[in-house]
Design an enzyme around this catalytic site. Structure first.
Site: not given
Ligand code: TRP
Ligand code: ZN
Length: 882
Positions: A274, A309
């Protein structure tokens, strides 16, 4: 007291109902007291009415909440009477607020029992957070939507001995010791951000640090925080991070903006990682590597996730999404960015092949199933269900097509304009495409269909060659199957990169716009012709080079034409694609012929030729001789007769092994190396071919192969070779190999039981074991000390692995595999809804299977649907698939 619970409602949210927020939050101050039996959060919000002329006027302030025990509410210093604020399961309403005010709320939460892994929770001994998409409302009452950007300060208070490290976004501004063994740290993030990018961590962590000097000479402090035992597993992630930082400067002109960049590795995590501002949180599986415990594939995945990320810092954080319907604005674009990064760091053709293989196996299947949705979905019940192959992978393809249509210079101008114009804002997919349109002067109206229509387009191609005139005509027809809610589709704008292959390689040709050996043809109509002249011999068309659009392409190639493409096409991707088309048609033939079916001699010869071609990159040979996966084989088909497909594939593997056993052996021997392990593209290429060869050699029934396998398992110094040898033995059919496999699995566990990430691989390997009756083994493993039903990695590797890597057992015709999955899905749902909603996916494909199976699968889905108290996540997926 005022505990809220959000289960029960199953409301649909629509893109067309988007409204600007009535209030904005200038500053957010969090004060968090972490405890073992509950934690307390005080949120101080400086709120004002949204001055935008289109913003609605609302007398009351409505904040999002999720499972919060609200203790009190203070407005501009005055505690609010209970009749001025109201709680529902999901909202905190404060009546009649002024235009500008400060609201302080105090809530009690329970991270120690939070198994959803959303909001604030504990992973082993540390506290951590996950706020995307809507987890922040599990921490404090808030306007938990991405178009509310606020400056954050965060103070963490915790026991110093247990939690010596206290982290949040931005820069550390204060660290103070307190009485009773507690301490506190305060962090300040200078960049306004939406709540989904908030993060905090508390734990007993060690760090690996480094520095990076940016293109303008600023020095950035880089840190990876892990448990002390994992300090020796951070080097690759750190190298990948520095490469990604440099690449984004060079390729997109993007410089990092804070003075510090932190990564924290946690064991319990719902996805890969994340992109929280300045404080990325990673699944340990996406950071930790070392040759002894990490496979080549994993090394490359870690490199890609770290880059992904990091790239979000611009594509997602500095420029963010207006609402969750725009998710692909950041995810599609960022996946495109990370895949180009990987292509630059490794082999471009190999990376492209791997991407397309996954797209076809998983995204195409999603697009053809009950959960199909456009890259920009028009509606959702639970946003967690839209972190999909379509939003990520197809979204990346849609950005790639824009880059293809514009060419590198204009595309870069487009992204520069996008980052510059929208820095600090929450925007839409239309804003992104608008920049591409502006810099190129092109009209992208029709192109927007890629974002708004679901389904995989089909392009059918016919051709005619006139030897006298040396002219060649191609006729293209496009169509797109109906998807839920979209019975009729408008034509897409499909860029088709093509060339003509003659006996000596690419042919020259002329067309309307000029001449050359390659053309980017734009298919915009339902049917369209392309006239080429000056074609000196009857060509084999090489279509959709580099997979220039995410479509299925049909051209009735004969096998000799495919062989010609495999040999002479200058486009590496299409050489591979021809090998796959060839294998697909051979497998179809075997399927129809049944047990008596024989592979075509020419096919076996083509494989033999590939094995001895020293000019080819071994990675290419490996990819070309690898038969299409079961996912690929069942994808897009109706009335699937699983045994026939499975047996055809097994029979092809056996025939190849028997016919070419000696050659597989020779190639294996030739590729053995005593070089020190490094996860470089060249070494990975050699290992991938070597390990395919040993698996085929083992299948040839040569007893020497079993010894070689065992030896590789015992002696290899890297997990790639160890796991490949073990995997081959585990799925061997000879009795002697099976017994050996059992011993080796036991040995493997004894050796690696302390390494969680290896134990996860060990579970997956057993889940994938094709031996009859393997379900019993999987069931027994559920109560093995190595298994943990609360850890998503373990659940996915054991249960998910069984249902996806083991079609023979999962699809057993007595339905036991389906029943097992349904029960595990229901169990998992009460622990972690996000994981449950993904785990159920194999059952959602029931309509594709022939009768007996399809009703068994459907019955299990219906069983799940009949349960009361399902999460909103699982409810949406199950209801839509029934
Ligand atoms: N935004 C994160 C990514 O692309 C992924 C993500 C979205 C996420 N929701 C999440 C990770 C919930 C863990 C839990 O790379
Ligand atoms: Zn992403």
């Amino acid at each position: 007291m005022y505990t809220s619970d959000r289960s029960g409602d199953q409301e649909t949210i629509f893109l067309k109902n988007y409204r600007r927020p009535a209030f904005l939050i200038e500053h957010t101050d969090l004060w968090v007291e972490l405890g073992e039996q509950g934690s307390e959060v005080r949120g101080t919000l400086d709120i004002y009415r949204n001055p935008h002329p289109d913003a609605p006027h609302e007398a009351d302030l409505v904040l999002d909440i999720d499972q919060l025990e609200v203790l009190d509410c203070v407005l501009d210093g005055r505690p609010l009477d209970k009749d001025r604020w109201q709680l529902t399961a999901t909202r905190l309403r404060v009546e009649q607020v002024p235009d500008r005010f400060q609201l302080v709320t105090r809530v009690r939460i329970h991270p120690e029992s939070n198994t959803s892994l959303m909001g604030l929770y504990k992973s082993r001994t540390m506290f951590c957070t996950q706020c995307e998409a809507e987890g922040f409302r599990k921490i404090t009452p808030y306007l938990d939507r991405p178009d509310v950007l606020s400056r954050f300060t965060t103070t963490l208070v915790a026991d110093k001995a247990k939690y010596p490290v206290l982290l949040s976004n931005g820069n550390l501004v204060e660290q103070v010791d307190l009485d009773q063994g507690r301490h506190r740290a305060a962090w300040e993030d200078p960049f306004p951000k939406p709540s989904y990018l908030f993060a905090m961590v508390a734990g007993s962590l060690s760090q690996v640090s480094d520095r990076f000097v940016t293109c303008t000479g600023r020095e950035i402090d880089l840190r990876i925080y892990v448990e002390p035992k994992d300090l020796d597993k951070c080097a690759h992630a750190l190298t990948s991070l520095k490469r990604a930082m440099r690449w984004d400067e060079e390729t997109y002109g993007r410089e990092y903006d804070l003075d510090i960049f932190m990564i924290v590795a946690v064991d319990d995590f719902n996805m890969g990682a994340m992109e929280n501002k300045g404080l990325n949180i990673f699944n340990t599986s996406a950071v930790l590597t070392n040759p002894a415990i990490t496979t080549d594939q994993r090394f490359q995945w870690v490199e890609a996730v770290v880059a992904h990320e990091y790239f979000h810092n611009w594509s997602g954080n500095r420029v963010t999404c207006r609402d969750w319907f725009q998710l692909s604005l950041k995810e599609g674009f960022t996946v495109f960015r990370d895949s180009e990064f990987s292509a630059d760091m490794n082999s471009r053709t190999v990376k492209r092949i791997e991407t397309v293989r996954n797209l076809r196996a998983y995204q195409f299947a999603e697009d053809a199933g009950p959960l199909a949705h456009p890259v920009q979905p028009p509606a959702y019940q639970e946003i967690n269900n839209f972190y999909t192959q379509t939003v990520y992978e197809k979204g990346a393809e849609v950005v790639r097509m824009q880059a293809t249509l514009l060419g590198p210079e204009l595309f870069r101008q487009g992204t520069d304009r996008y980052f510059e114009r929208f820095d600090g804002q929450a925007v839409t997919i239309e804003d992104f495409v608008g920049c591409m349109q502006e810099v190129s002067g092109r009209d992208f109206d029709q192109f927007m269909n890629w974002y708004r229509q679901a389904g995989t387009p089909l392009v059918e191609v016919d051709d005619r060659y006139d030897a006298d005139r040396q002219s060649y005509e191609l006729v293209f027809r496009q169509s797109c199957p109906a998807t839920p809610g979209q019975p009729h589709k408008e034509p897409f704008m499909i860029p088709i990169r093509l060339g003509l292959v003659g006996h000596q390689g690419d042919l020259e040709f002329s067309h309307e716009a000029g001449q050359g050996t390659e053309l980017l043809f734009e298919l915009t109509q339902t049917e369209q012709r392309l006239q080429l002249s000056g074609v000196t011999e009857k060509p084999v068309p090489s279509l959709l080079r580099d997979f220039s659009a995410p479509v299925r392409l049909n051209y009735a190639y004969r096998s000799d034409q495919l062989i010609q493409l495999m040999r002479a096409d200058t486009n590496g991707f299409n050489r591979w694609n021809a090998s796959q088309d060839y294998a697909l048609s051979e497998l179809r033939n075997l399927e129809q012929a049944g047990t008596a079916g024989k592979l075509d001699k020419a096919f076996i010869e083509a494989v033999a030729l590939l094995l001895t071609d020293d000019q080819l990159d071994p990675a290419m040979v490996a990819l070309m001789i690898l038969l299409p996966s079961m996912e690929t084989l069942v994808e897009g088909r109706q009335g699937i007769d699983l045994e026939a497909i499975w047996q055809a594939r097994e029979s092809a593997r056996e025939q190849l092994a028997k016919a070419l056993g000696e050659q597989f052996k020779a190639t294996y021997m030739k590729l053995a190396s005593s070089e020190a392990y490094a996860p470089t593209a060249a070494q990975i290429a050699r290992r991938s071919l070597k390990n395919i060869c040993i698996a085929y050699w083992l299948k040839s029934d040569d007893p020497a192969a079993i010894d070689a396998c065992h030896q590789q398992f015992m002696q290899a110094d890297n997990m790639t070779d160890v796991a490949a040898a073990l995997g081959a033995m585990v799925n061997a059919t000879q009795a002697s190999a099976t017994t050996l496999a059992d011993q080796c699995l036991e040995h493997f566990y004894q050796r690696w039981q302390a390494e969680n990430l290896v134990v996860t691989q060990w579970l997956a390997m057993q889940a994938s074991r094709q031996a009859p009756g393997n379900l019993a083994r999987v069931q027994a493993l559920l109560s093995h000390p190595a298994y943990d039903a609360k850890n998503p990695n373990k659940v996915r590797s054991l249960i998910g692995g069984f249902c996806t890597l083991n079609p023979d057992n999962f699809h057993h015709k007595n339905g036991s595999g389906y029943e097992f999955l349904a029960q595990q899905v229901v169990k998992t749902d009460s622990v972690n809804p996000q994981v449950a909603a993904r785990l159920v996916t194999p059952l959602t494909k029931w309509k594709n299977y022939a009768e007996a199976r399809s009703s068994l699968m459907r019955n299990q889905l219906a069983y799940i649907a009949s349960q009361s108290g399902l999460s909103r996540d699982l409810r949406e997926v199950v209801d839509k698939s029934l």
